[in-house]
Scaffold this motif. Structure first.
Motif, mmCIF file in Angstrom:
data_model
loop_
_atom_site.group_PDB
_atom_site.id
_atom_site.type_symbol
_atom_site.label_atom_id
_atom_site.label_comp_id
_atom_site.label_asym_id
_atom_site.label_seq_id
_atom_site.Cartn_x
_atom_site.Cartn_y
_atom_site.Cartn_z
ATOM 1 N N ALA A 148 4.080 2.614 -14.520
ATOM 2 C CA ALA A 148 5.124 2.420 -13.521
ATOM 3 C C ALA A 148 4.465 2.156 -12.166
ATOM 4 O O ALA A 148 3.341 2.600 -11.915
ATOM 5 N N PRO A 149 5.140 1.408 -11.301
ATOM 6 C CA PRO A 149 4.523 1.099 -9.996
ATOM 7 C C PRO A 149 4.362 2.344 -9.144
ATOM 8 O O PRO A 149 5.294 3.139 -8.992
ATOM 9 N N THR A 150 3.188 2.505 -8.611
ATOM 10 C CA THR A 150 2.901 3.614 -7.697
ATOM 11 C C THR A 150 2.090 3.071 -6.539
ATOM 12 O O THR A 150 1.391 2.067 -6.662
ATOM 13 N N SER A 151 2.179 3.759 -5.424
ATOM 14 C CA SER A 151 1.429 3.327 -4.232
ATOM 15 C C SER A 151 -0.011 3.746 -4.344
ATOM 16 O O SER A 151 -0.387 4.571 -5.165
ATOM 17 N N GLU A 195 14.397 -3.457 -3.126
ATOM 18 C CA GLU A 195 15.162 -2.236 -2.857
ATOM 19 C C GLU A 195 14.235 -1.068 -2.536
ATOM 20 O O GLU A 195 14.549 -0.231 -1.676
ATOM 21 N N ARG A 196 13.091 -1.039 -3.196
ATOM 22 C CA ARG A 196 12.103 0.002 -2.887
ATOM 23 C C ARG A 196 11.593 -0.144 -1.457
ATOM 24 O O ARG A 196 11.404 0.848 -0.732
ATOM 25 N N GLU A 198 0.823 -1.210 0.000
ATOM 26 C CA GLU A 198 0.000 0.000 0.000
ATOM 27 C C GLU A 198 0.855 1.258 0.000
ATOM 28 O O GLU A 198 0.438 2.303 -0.514
ATOM 29 N N GLU A 199 2.071 1.182 0.571
ATOM 30 C CA GLU A 199 2.929 2.368 0.579
ATOM 31 C C GLU A 199 3.867 2.428 -0.619
ATOM 32 O O GLU A 199 3.963 3.478 -1.278
ATOM 33 N N VAL A 200 4.563 1.339 -0.922
ATOM 34 C CA VAL A 200 5.614 1.407 -1.952
ATOM 35 C C VAL A 200 5.112 1.046 -3.344
ATOM 36 O O VAL A 200 5.807 1.259 -4.335
ATOM 37 N N PHE A 260 4.836 -4.724 -7.763
ATOM 38 C CA PHE A 260 5.991 -5.081 -8.577
ATOM 39 C C PHE A 260 5.931 -4.310 -9.900
ATOM 40 O O PHE A 260 4.854 -3.954 -10.383
ATOM 41 N N ASP A 261 7.085 -4.065 -10.476
ATOM 42 C CA ASP A 261 7.140 -3.360 -11.754
ATOM 43 C C ASP A 261 6.924 -4.366 -12.881
ATOM 44 O O ASP A 261 7.821 -5.130 -13.236
ATOM 45 N N ALA A 262 5.735 -4.351 -13.467
ATOM 46 C CA ALA A 262 5.363 -5.328 -14.489
ATOM 47 C C ALA A 262 6.015 -5.042 -15.835
ATOM 48 O O ALA A 262 5.857 -5.830 -16.772
ATOM 49 N N ARG A 263 6.758 -3.950 -15.949
ATOM 50 C CA ARG A 263 7.458 -3.675 -17.204
ATOM 51 C C ARG A 263 8.709 -4.542 -17.357
ATOM 52 O O ARG A 263 9.241 -4.678 -18.455
#
Length: 292
Positions: free
Chosen positions: A289-292, A179-180, A160-162, A165-168
């Motif tokens: 891009a991944p966003t919370s 790392e995030r 919910e915060e970070v 996963f980056d699906a790209r």
């Protein structure tokens, strides 16, 4: 009491998902299988298990061909406090989840990597090479702040915060996410006594394809995160195993030379994947891009 859900992405692997569901018999654990557009009978296999158990849910991720997108779908479809991830073809020890959750609670961890043991379904030279390194999860966590998704548990609050996963990425999304999580200040840890079992890759082709994807994935991470991974076009120095170095010496000179050849070959596959992505890959504007 923590509620747990296990997310299992799968693509064209009916035997693999059968192996995993056979090993997860407890109806107290919710299993969310996310099919990533299989064209074979994988979904039919899962549906047969659903007839026997209400603790199995089948979801589909058809918009994005990516194991990370499939895992993200599973996270969205779960309301559990802790989300565990396994791959289709893996088995977990009977007390795996109990030990893992106990470790998370006792140490107040938000992100937990567990022990992975590689097995040899077929005794091949490539399989023995791959099994010698396995997954040094504790080393990954200490040096690069991530655990592979095949042996990972994460509290829902973290996503919910970070963000997801980056699906790209075709590979390396587990490291980028970890790392995030580390940068956001969440507490990470390793559970040596919680073990999952992963089959080693036993053919040159399968191991080469994996290393090719790893190379592509690193170039993609540079494309999307140059401030963290450097500029595309300059590949990183090897910072982890390519699939078979170990402190234990092989039994014979022949095996030692064969392992040396395989090590160079897998490094070359990573390099080929990297430059393939650099010259022919494109930025995926169609995937957010991944966003919370």
């Amino acid at each position: 009491m923590n509620r747990l859900a296990v997310v299992i992405p799968v693509y064209n692997d009916p035997n693999g998902i059968k192996t995993t569901l056979d090993a997860l018999q407890s109806d107290s654990i919710m299993k969310i299988v996310v099919d990533n557009g299989s064209s074979d009978n994988t979904k039919d296999v899962v549906r047969r298990y659903q007839v026997k158990s209400d603790a199995i849910a089948l979801q589909e991720e058809l918009g994005i061909q990516s194991s990370y997108a499939a895992r993200n779908k599973g996270v969205k479809k779960s309301d559990a406090d802790i989300i565990a991830f396994l791959d289709a073809d893996m088995r977990a020890s009977e007390d795996y989840f109990e030990r893992a959750i106990e470790e998370m609670n006792d140490r107040e961890l938000d992100y937990l990597g567990c022990n992975v043991e590689l097995g040899l379904p077929d005794d091949t030279l490539v399989g023995r090479y791959n099994a010698r390194t396995g997954f040094p999860v504790e080393q990954y966590l200490e040096e690069q702040h991530y655990a592979p998704t095949c042996a990972l548990l994460v509290r829902r609050d973290v996503f919910e915060e970070v963000g997801p996963f980056d699906a790209r990425l075709v590979s390396g999304g587990d490291r980028e996410f970890g790392e995030r999580v580390h940068e956001a200040g969440y507490k990470q840890g390793y559970a040596e006594d919680a073990t999952v079992y992963h089959p080693a890759r036993t053919s040159f082709e399968s191991l080469a394809k994996k290393n090719f994807r790893v190379g592509r994935g690193f170039c993609q991470k540079q494309r999307y995160y140059p401030e963290r991974y450097g500029n595309p076009g300059i590949p990183p120095k090897p910072d982890g195993p390519s699939g078979g170095d170990d402190e234990d010496e092989p039994d014979s000179i022949f095996t030692r030379l064969a392992f040396m050849f395989l090590s160079f070959a897998m490094l070359a596959c990573r390099g080929a994947g990297y430059y393939y992505e650099f010259f022919f890959g494109e930025e995926r504007d169609d995937i957010p891009a991944p966003t919370s």
